[in-house]
Design a protein around this motif. Sequence first.
Motif, mmCIF file in Angstrom:
data_model
loop_
_atom_site.group_PDB
_atom_site.id
_atom_site.type_symbol
_atom_site.label_atom_id
_atom_site.label_comp_id
_atom_site.label_asym_id
_atom_site.label_seq_id
_atom_site.Cartn_x
_atom_site.Cartn_y
_atom_site.Cartn_z
ATOM 1 N N UNK A 139 0.829 -1.206 0.000
ATOM 2 C CA UNK A 139 0.000 0.000 0.000
ATOM 3 C C UNK A 139 0.867 1.262 0.000
ATOM 4 N N UNK A 140 1.960 1.241 0.781
ATOM 5 C CA UNK A 140 2.860 2.401 0.807
ATOM 6 C C UNK A 140 3.541 2.599 -0.541
ATOM 7 N N UNK A 141 3.978 1.471 -1.184
ATOM 8 C CA UNK A 141 4.603 1.563 -2.496
ATOM 9 C C UNK A 141 3.643 2.123 -3.539
ATOM 10 N N UNK A 142 2.388 1.697 -3.481
ATOM 11 C CA UNK A 142 1.388 2.202 -4.421
ATOM 12 C C UNK A 142 1.188 3.701 -4.242
ATOM 13 N N UNK A 143 1.171 4.147 -2.976
ATOM 14 C CA UNK A 143 1.029 5.574 -2.726
ATOM 15 C C UNK A 143 2.249 6.339 -3.250
ATOM 16 N N UNK A 144 3.456 5.787 -3.007
ATOM 17 C CA UNK A 144 4.666 6.446 -3.485
ATOM 18 C C UNK A 144 4.701 6.482 -5.006
ATOM 19 N N UNK A 145 4.264 5.384 -5.673
ATOM 20 C CA UNK A 145 4.244 5.360 -7.123
ATOM 21 C C UNK A 145 3.277 6.403 -7.672
ATOM 22 N N UNK A 146 2.107 6.515 -7.063
ATOM 23 C CA UNK A 146 1.160 7.538 -7.504
ATOM 24 C C UNK A 146 1.744 8.934 -7.323
ATOM 25 N N UNK A 147 2.429 9.128 -6.196
ATOM 26 C CA UNK A 147 3.041 10.424 -5.967
ATOM 27 C C UNK A 147 4.140 10.736 -6.969
ATOM 28 N N UNK A 148 4.960 9.708 -7.288
ATOM 29 C CA UNK A 148 6.035 9.893 -8.260
ATOM 30 C C UNK A 148 5.470 10.167 -9.652
ATOM 31 N N UNK A 149 4.394 9.443 -10.031
ATOM 32 C CA UNK A 149 3.771 9.677 -11.325
ATOM 33 C C UNK A 149 3.251 11.112 -11.410
ATOM 34 N N UNK A 150 2.653 11.573 -10.337
ATOM 35 C CA UNK A 150 2.141 12.945 -10.317
ATOM 36 C C UNK A 150 3.282 13.955 -10.469
ATOM 37 N N UNK A 151 4.409 13.698 -9.775
ATOM 38 C CA UNK A 151 5.557 14.601 -9.881
ATOM 39 C C UNK A 151 6.116 14.622 -11.307
ATOM 40 N N UNK A 152 6.212 13.421 -11.953
ATOM 41 C CA UNK A 152 6.716 13.359 -13.326
ATOM 42 C C UNK A 152 5.799 14.123 -14.276
ATOM 43 N N UNK A 153 4.483 13.943 -14.124
ATOM 44 C CA UNK A 153 3.548 14.670 -14.979
ATOM 45 C C UNK A 153 3.656 16.171 -14.770
ATOM 46 N N UNK A 154 3.790 16.578 -13.513
ATOM 47 C CA UNK A 154 3.941 18.012 -13.239
ATOM 48 C C UNK A 154 5.239 18.550 -13.827
ATOM 49 N N UNK A 155 6.319 17.734 -13.742
ATOM 50 C CA UNK A 155 7.600 18.153 -14.321
ATOM 51 C C UNK A 155 7.495 18.302 -15.833
ATOM 52 N N UNK A 156 6.811 17.346 -16.489
ATOM 53 C CA UNK A 156 6.639 17.433 -17.942
ATOM 54 C C UNK A 156 5.861 18.683 -18.327
#
Length: 393
Positions: free
Chosen positions: A66-83
């Motif tokens: 569950x923690x990994x899934x939350x971190x992955x969602x957070x990382x995906x959001x950061x990558x999209x924001x960076x793009x």
Amino acid sequence: MAPRLCLLLTLLLMWSSNAQQQQQLMEYMERRLAVLEERISQWHDQSSRYSTELREFKNQVITLLENLEKERDGLRTEVENTAVRVDRLEREVDYLETQNPAPPCVEVDDKLMENQGSMAKKRKNEKYEKLTDCSDTISQVKAMKIVKKFGSNAGLWTKDPVGSSEKIYVFDGTNNDTVYVFPRMREFTLFSTKRKAARIKLPYPWVGTGHLVYGGHLYYIRQQGTFQVIKFSLANKTIVDSSVFPAEEQVPVFGLSTFNYIDVVADEEGLWAIYATRENEKNICLAKLDPVSLDTEQMWDTPCPRENAESAFVICGALYVVYNTRLPSRSRVQCVFDVSGTMRPEDASLVYFPKRYGSHSSMKYNPKERQIYAWDDGYQIIYRMEMKKKLEM
């Protein structure tokens, strides 16, 4: 009486013995059952402990997932924001460059251009003294490779034939000011978007597809009333020189590619310019350029007609004009003009290019690789040439 008594005693003794054996058997069975009960009790305790540990481990794994899934969602959001931020930054940089174009390093001297033009006209249609011993001519198209589809229907792509650079330069469209640069052919083939390519913002927009990369410089055509050849340094990103082409009342050089007024090309002899004028409207003209000063060294009126021409290139000092039809068919070289006079037009081979998609908007011969980089209806194609000596004809 005595025998009966003996038999009775014997039976009593036997029964007593069986009873002892049965008693011993019962005691043995009781002991074994006690051991089994103890082992069952131990197994039950161990099973309960293992079940508890397994349940705790399962809960820990679920929590980690569950923690990994939350971190992955957070990382995906950061990558999209960076793009999104990168795209915004690219647009802002493009806007700033548009608002503040790089100033040219030199100004066009009209009198100097007139003198250069008059000197070139004095040597018009003279026999060319070759600089190299190159005497090859096209025998046939040996192979064709479709690299990819990139950008607009019209454009050009090329490499610098001088030096060891493997960079690919892409000019998308017939009127633009941004050149896309890929480090090697592999990256150009694999990259699917323009975002992954480096960009060169030119100080002035180009017109047509008659541009060239040669010796670390970009030679491109600018239209400002008259047509100018701009020499742009790829290292310093500045204009090194510019020249007004000494031809009056220019017309499109190719009848099927009306966006081209000057086509700058290279071969084993150096730089050439293919053009047409109102004075000799039916046929194509050719000029030899000095790559350092952009002086027009010599000019020729060729017998090659403009009508139904779509592109052209120069090999070993000979102009090859490629023709097609209004409804795109199979391209072919059916007019050759050799400035040295070694080869007569009627002696040249009739060269056909394989049927593709539409018509060529540009064909750039690379004298180092002995192949042609072509742009055909948005597809980037490489033609490998099979050569033979002019003396063999």
